[in-house]
Design a protein around this motif. Structure first.
Motif: not given
Length: 354
Positions: A26-30, A270-272, A330-335
């Protein structure tokens, strides 16, 4: 699911680098609104099929060693009562410590004033974070362990430069002083009726006694637990300030933390979680379970506090820089949600304290 893992052990007591290939479900975000004029509400959406992502984690053995030492020996605070003290900084917090709960013999100093080497008592540092390096360097070596820091996190990297992160008194301030000379608002919430302000270190009992004279709550905490509480306060500042600043700019009306808690809780939670999860890997510590509920409750307690992106490099910049480092390697953004909000504020010149 974790498909593979590689580990490289560092020196004894050092850090371990773990590289894990993870298949996120699952991915979350704005995401930007269709017109590109602002930020839309976040939604949970299935991530497109792709190769497992490589993720990074640092593990520091020191917090584990400290915890087992705490379980074995407990926590002992030095029996140092409040006494004549130096207060550096005459702003909202400094004035409270000097005028409302001070003792005869206290000395109020400006940021550039010299700290006397022969003064017997503690030294409360109630200045902005940007002033700390000059104050530490100007403090006599024999008095540095008497410095009491009341700044909002994250000042830990700075204190480590001076070998002071594990030795000095640290106050995790949850009480609020709206304006200089105003009555303070205690950090008591419906979730934490005993208060959230805490202190650890050499002068912990003295700090508690001084704040109690102003009818403010203050808990004595073990270094490990106070550090977790400071990370939690840092997350509150970062999340509520960036959401309030961005959404206030979009709506054309400055927002308070109470309005953020009331109208944008689907953004807050989700940001917390993103910042809380990242703190485990970045700082080898994280707030206890129930983070979102505690921070929302605190926002209700100080509902009229305005939101603004101040002292960026000490607050949101701490997380944003780590996200940029991960992406560059090269890593995913954790936030990702936090990064998107911060980038909106940067693009619209809403940030100070770079």
């Amino acid at each position: 699911f974790i498909k593979a893992a590689m580990a490289r052990r560092g020196p004894p007591g050092g850090r371990m680098l773990l590289l894990c290939a993870v298949a996120p479900a699952v991915a979350t975000g704005l995401s930007a609104t269709p017109t590109g004029t602002g930020l839309a509400r976040s939604t949970f959406r299935a991530a497109p099929a792709r190769a497992p992502a490589v993720r990074m984690m640092y593990s520091d053995s020191k917090p584990t060693i400290e915890y087992f030492d705490y379980l074995t020996n407990g926590e002992e605070f030095e029996d140092l009562d409040d006494m004549e003290s130096i207060i550096v900084g005459g702003g909202r917090i400094g004035s409270l410590l000097y005028d409302r709960c001070g003792l005869e013999g206290d000395i109020l100093l400006g940021r550039g004033d010299k700290i006397p080497e022969d003064f017997p008592g503690p030294i409360y540092v109630a200045t902005r974070n940007d002033d700390l390096a000059d104050i530490i360097e100007g403090c006599p070596e024999s008095k540095r362990d008497d410095l009491i820091f009341l700044q909002n996190p994250m000042i830990e990297p700075l204190l480590k430069r001076y070998a002071m992160a594990d030795t000095n008194t640290m106050v995790n301030v949850y009480f609020a002083v709206p304006t200089k000379g105003a009555n303070p608002i205690d950090g008591i919430t419906d979730v934490n009726p005993d208060g959230l302000t805490s202190v650890t270190g050499k002068w912990a009992k003295a700090v508690q006694q001084r704040l109690n004279r102003a009818e403010l709550s203050c808990k004595l905490l073990h270094k490990r637990d106070c550090r977790r509480a400071m990370i939690e306060k840092h997350i509150w500042l970062s999340v509520f300030m960036v959401i309030g600043t961005a959404q206030g700019h979009i709506s054309g009306k400055p927002l308070t933390v109470g309005e953020v808690e009331r109208y944008f809780f689907k953004e807050v939670e989700p940001m917390c979680r993103q910042l809380g999860f990242t703190s485990r890997t970045l700082l080898s510590a994280a707030p206890p379970e129930g983070l979102e509920d505690r921070l929302r409750a605190y926002s209700r307690a100080v509902a009229d506090f305005p939101t603004a992106m101040k002292e960026f490099r000490w607050r949101n910049g701490f997380w944003y820089d780590y996200s940029q480092l991960c992406i560059s390697k090269g890593f995913d953004d954790p936030m990702p949600q936090h990064t998107e909000y911060v980038q909106y504020c940067l693009d619209n010149d809403l940030v100070s304290g770079m």
